[in-house]
Write a protein that holds these residues in place. Structure first.
Motif, mmCIF file in Angstrom:
data_model
loop_
_atom_site.group_PDB
_atom_site.id
_atom_site.type_symbol
_atom_site.label_atom_id
_atom_site.label_comp_id
_atom_site.label_asym_id
_atom_site.label_seq_id
_atom_site.Cartn_x
_atom_site.Cartn_y
_atom_site.Cartn_z
ATOM 1 N N MET A 272 0.826 -1.212 0.000
ATOM 2 C CA MET A 272 0.000 0.000 0.000
ATOM 3 C C MET A 272 0.862 1.265 0.000
ATOM 4 S SD MET A 272 -2.989 -1.093 -0.203
ATOM 5 C CE MET A 272 -3.861 -2.622 0.023
ATOM 6 N N VAL A 273 1.950 1.260 0.745
ATOM 7 C CA VAL A 273 2.855 2.418 0.780
ATOM 8 C C VAL A 273 3.517 2.602 -0.594
ATOM 9 C CG1 VAL A 273 5.021 3.279 1.747
ATOM 10 C CG2 VAL A 273 3.239 2.420 3.264
ATOM 11 N N ALA A 274 3.931 1.495 -1.220
ATOM 12 C CA ALA A 274 4.541 1.593 -2.545
ATOM 13 C C ALA A 274 3.551 2.164 -3.558
ATOM 14 C CB ALA A 274 5.031 0.216 -2.998
ATOM 15 N N HIS A 275 2.309 1.744 -3.474
ATOM 16 C CA HIS A 275 1.282 2.261 -4.376
ATOM 17 C C HIS A 275 1.057 3.757 -4.168
ATOM 18 C CE1 HIS A 275 -2.974 3.055 -5.498
ATOM 19 N NE2 HIS A 275 -2.584 2.429 -6.580
ATOM 20 N N ALA A 276 0.940 4.174 -2.912
ATOM 21 C CA ALA A 276 0.740 5.602 -2.618
ATOM 22 C C ALA A 276 1.956 6.421 -3.036
ATOM 23 C CB ALA A 276 0.449 5.793 -1.133
ATOM 24 N N LEU A 277 3.154 5.892 -2.826
ATOM 25 C CA LEU A 277 4.373 6.600 -3.223
ATOM 26 C C LEU A 277 4.459 6.731 -4.740
ATOM 27 C CD1 LEU A 277 7.031 7.912 -2.374
ATOM 28 C CD2 LEU A 277 8.082 5.644 -2.480
ATOM 29 N N ALA A 278 4.072 5.688 -5.460
ATOM 30 C CA ALA A 278 4.094 5.753 -6.928
ATOM 31 C C ALA A 278 3.139 6.834 -7.428
ATOM 32 C CB ALA A 278 3.721 4.394 -7.517
ATOM 33 N N ARG A 279 1.959 6.901 -6.846
ATOM 34 C CA ARG A 279 0.988 7.927 -7.261
ATOM 35 C C ARG A 279 1.528 9.327 -6.938
ATOM 36 N NH1 ARG A 279 -4.757 6.588 -6.053
ATOM 37 N NH2 ARG A 279 -4.443 5.621 -8.066
ATOM 38 N N THR A 280 2.109 9.488 -5.754
ATOM 39 C CA THR A 280 2.659 10.774 -5.347
ATOM 40 C C THR A 280 3.780 11.208 -6.284
ATOM 41 O OG1 THR A 280 2.078 10.339 -3.043
ATOM 42 C CG2 THR A 280 3.758 12.015 -3.443
ATOM 43 N N LEU A 281 4.665 10.290 -6.621
ATOM 44 C CA LEU A 281 5.776 10.623 -7.520
ATOM 45 C C LEU A 281 5.281 10.934 -8.929
ATOM 46 C CD1 LEU A 281 8.465 8.049 -6.354
ATOM 47 C CD2 LEU A 281 8.406 10.506 -5.917
ATOM 48 N N ALA A 282 4.275 10.210 -9.394
ATOM 49 C CA ALA A 282 3.733 10.478 -10.733
ATOM 50 C C ALA A 282 3.116 11.872 -10.793
ATOM 51 C CB ALA A 282 2.695 9.421 -11.098
ATOM 52 N N LEU A 283 2.398 12.253 -9.749
ATOM 53 C CA LEU A 283 1.796 13.586 -9.732
ATOM 54 C C LEU A 283 2.858 14.669 -9.538
ATOM 55 C CD1 LEU A 283 -1.423 12.779 -7.714
ATOM 56 C CD2 LEU A 283 -1.260 13.352 -10.137
ATOM 57 N N GLY B 259 -6.426 0.486 1.563
ATOM 58 C CA GLY B 259 -5.427 1.211 0.801
ATOM 59 C C GLY B 259 -5.275 2.623 1.320
ATOM 60 N N ALA B 260 -4.776 3.492 0.453
ATOM 61 C CA ALA B 260 -4.517 4.867 0.850
ATOM 62 C C ALA B 260 -5.145 5.828 -0.152
ATOM 63 C CB ALA B 260 -3.018 5.118 0.930
ATOM 64 N N VAL B 261 -5.579 6.956 0.360
ATOM 65 C CA VAL B 261 -6.128 8.024 -0.466
ATOM 66 C C VAL B 261 -5.081 9.125 -0.527
ATOM 67 C CG1 VAL B 261 -7.939 9.757 -0.647
ATOM 68 C CG2 VAL B 261 -8.477 7.486 0.227
ATOM 69 N N VAL B 262 -4.744 9.547 -1.736
ATOM 70 C CA VAL B 262 -3.796 10.637 -1.926
ATOM 71 C C VAL B 262 -4.584 11.802 -2.502
ATOM 72 C CG1 VAL B 262 -1.703 11.391 -3.115
ATOM 73 C CG2 VAL B 262 -1.895 9.039 -2.321
ATOM 74 N N GLY B 263 -4.723 12.865 -1.736
ATOM 75 C CA GLY B 263 -5.499 14.019 -2.183
ATOM 76 C C GLY B 263 -4.721 14.884 -3.150
ATOM 77 N N SER B 264 -5.341 15.182 -4.297
ATOM 78 C CA SER B 264 -4.693 16.059 -5.277
ATOM 79 C C SER B 264 -5.739 16.555 -6.269
ATOM 80 C CB SER B 264 -3.591 15.317 -6.027
ATOM 81 O OG SER B 264 -4.154 14.324 -6.847
ATOM 82 N N ARG B 265 -5.363 17.554 -7.012
ATOM 83 C CA ARG B 265 -6.177 18.058 -8.119
ATOM 84 C C ARG B 265 -5.256 18.177 -9.328
ATOM 85 N NH1 ARG B 265 -9.231 22.866 -4.996
ATOM 86 N NH2 ARG B 265 -10.556 21.550 -3.728
ATOM 87 N N PRO B 266 -5.063 17.069 -10.054
ATOM 88 C CA PRO B 266 -4.135 17.105 -11.188
ATOM 89 C C PRO B 266 -4.518 18.179 -12.192
ATOM 90 C CG PRO B 266 -4.762 14.859 -10.680
ATOM 91 C CD PRO B 266 -5.640 15.757 -9.854
ATOM 92 N N PRO B 267 -3.533 18.968 -12.651
ATOM 93 C CA PRO B 267 -3.813 20.090 -13.542
ATOM 94 C C PRO B 267 -4.140 19.694 -14.976
ATOM 95 C CG PRO B 267 -1.468 19.921 -13.146
ATOM 96 C CD PRO B 267 -2.121 18.882 -12.282
ATOM 97 N N THR B 268 -3.712 18.539 -15.417
ATOM 98 C CA THR B 268 -3.931 18.142 -16.810
ATOM 99 C C THR B 268 -4.448 16.710 -16.863
ATOM 100 O OG1 THR B 268 -1.686 17.299 -17.060
ATOM 101 C CG2 THR B 268 -2.045 19.628 -17.616
ATOM 102 N N ARG B 269 -4.960 16.341 -18.023
ATOM 103 C CA ARG B 269 -5.440 14.965 -18.199
ATOM 104 C C ARG B 269 -4.287 13.971 -18.136
ATOM 105 N NH1 ARG B 269 -10.457 13.567 -20.581
ATOM 106 N NH2 ARG B 269 -11.836 15.340 -20.516
ATOM 107 N N SER B 270 -3.135 14.346 -18.655
ATOM 108 C CA SER B 270 -1.996 13.424 -18.602
ATOM 109 C C SER B 270 -1.553 13.214 -17.154
ATOM 110 C CB SER B 270 -0.836 13.936 -19.458
ATOM 111 O OG SER B 270 -0.352 15.159 -18.968
ATOM 112 N N ALA B 271 -1.637 14.246 -16.321
ATOM 113 C CA ALA B 271 -1.312 14.078 -14.899
ATOM 114 C C ALA B 271 -2.340 13.177 -14.231
ATOM 115 C CB ALA B 271 -1.253 15.430 -14.196
ATOM 116 N N GLN B 272 -3.617 13.336 -14.568
ATOM 117 C CA GLN B 272 -4.653 12.464 -14.025
ATOM 118 C C GLN B 272 -4.404 11.023 -14.426
ATOM 119 O OE1 GLN B 272 -8.256 14.158 -15.589
ATOM 120 N NE2 GLN B 272 -8.676 15.299 -13.718
ATOM 121 N N PHE B 273 -4.087 10.804 -15.683
ATOM 122 C CA PHE B 273 -3.840 9.449 -16.177
ATOM 123 C C PHE B 273 -2.632 8.840 -15.478
ATOM 124 C CE2 PHE B 273 -1.657 6.499 -18.984
ATOM 125 C CZ PHE B 273 -2.664 5.572 -19.191
#
Length: 173
Positions: free
Chosen positions: A120-131, A154-168
């Motif tokens: 779960m930590v690896a998944h949250a870290l991957a999402r954080t690094l991608a954003l 799991g974990a919820v990572v709060g964000s508002r991605p600025p672009t569709r590619s960031a969301q993806f």
């Protein structure tokens, strides 16, 4: 150098610019914040009509905002600890232990908890690094404890991605 400005609006300490971008989107927010004065924050979003919406703000961190951030970080840590307890408890139960009757047997669930939470930590870290790759600021992950196996949703990572590619990229990570 960054944008072909079609509309510029000033509202208090915020400046809004709209128009097509001249520079590549990748890492643009970070480059802008480094190039501008300290304390200036940048946010970039897509605009269907004009190409992009860039917002620059120079708001200083207020003591109340800092207190809210500290409370949020503390809440995130407490949620992780609750997920640790729930996964450890359920791991012990899955091994046949009785942690309610014999609290010392709860340590039998630590290997299960370590595996589940590391995934779960690896998944949250991957999402954080991608954003972060797209220049998005994200908070700490909030782990959701569950009373059923595996002990966390799991974990919820709060964000508002600025672009569709960031969301993806954030969703794909």
């Amino acid at each position: 150098q960054v944008m072909d400005v079609r509309i510029a609006i000033s509202h208090g300490s915020r400046r809004h610019f709209r128009g097509p971008l001249r520079a590549p989107v990748h890492g643009l927010v970070q480059r802008l914040e480094l190039a501008l004065a300290s304390g200036v924050r940048a946010a970039l979003a897509e605009d269907a009509e004009l190409g992009a919406h860039l917002t620059l703000s120079s708001e200083a961190v207020r003591p109340r905002a800092l207190a809210v951030r500290i409370a949020a970080e503390l809440g995130s840590v407490l949620a992780f600890l609750a997920a640790l307890v729930s996964t450890t408890f359920l791991g012990a139960v899955l091994r046949g232990a009785s942690p309610l009757a014999h609290p010392g047997q709860m340590v039998q669930g630590l290997p299960f908890a370590a595996v589940v939470l590391s995934v779960m930590v690896a998944h949250a870290l991957a999402r954080t690094l991608a954003l972060a790759w797209h220049g998005e600021r994200v908070g700490s992950p909030w782990f959701i404890p569950l009373p059923v196996p595996p002990g966390t949703a799991g974990a919820v990572v709060g964000s508002r991605p600025p672009t569709r590619s960031a969301q993806f990229d954030g969703a794909f990570a």
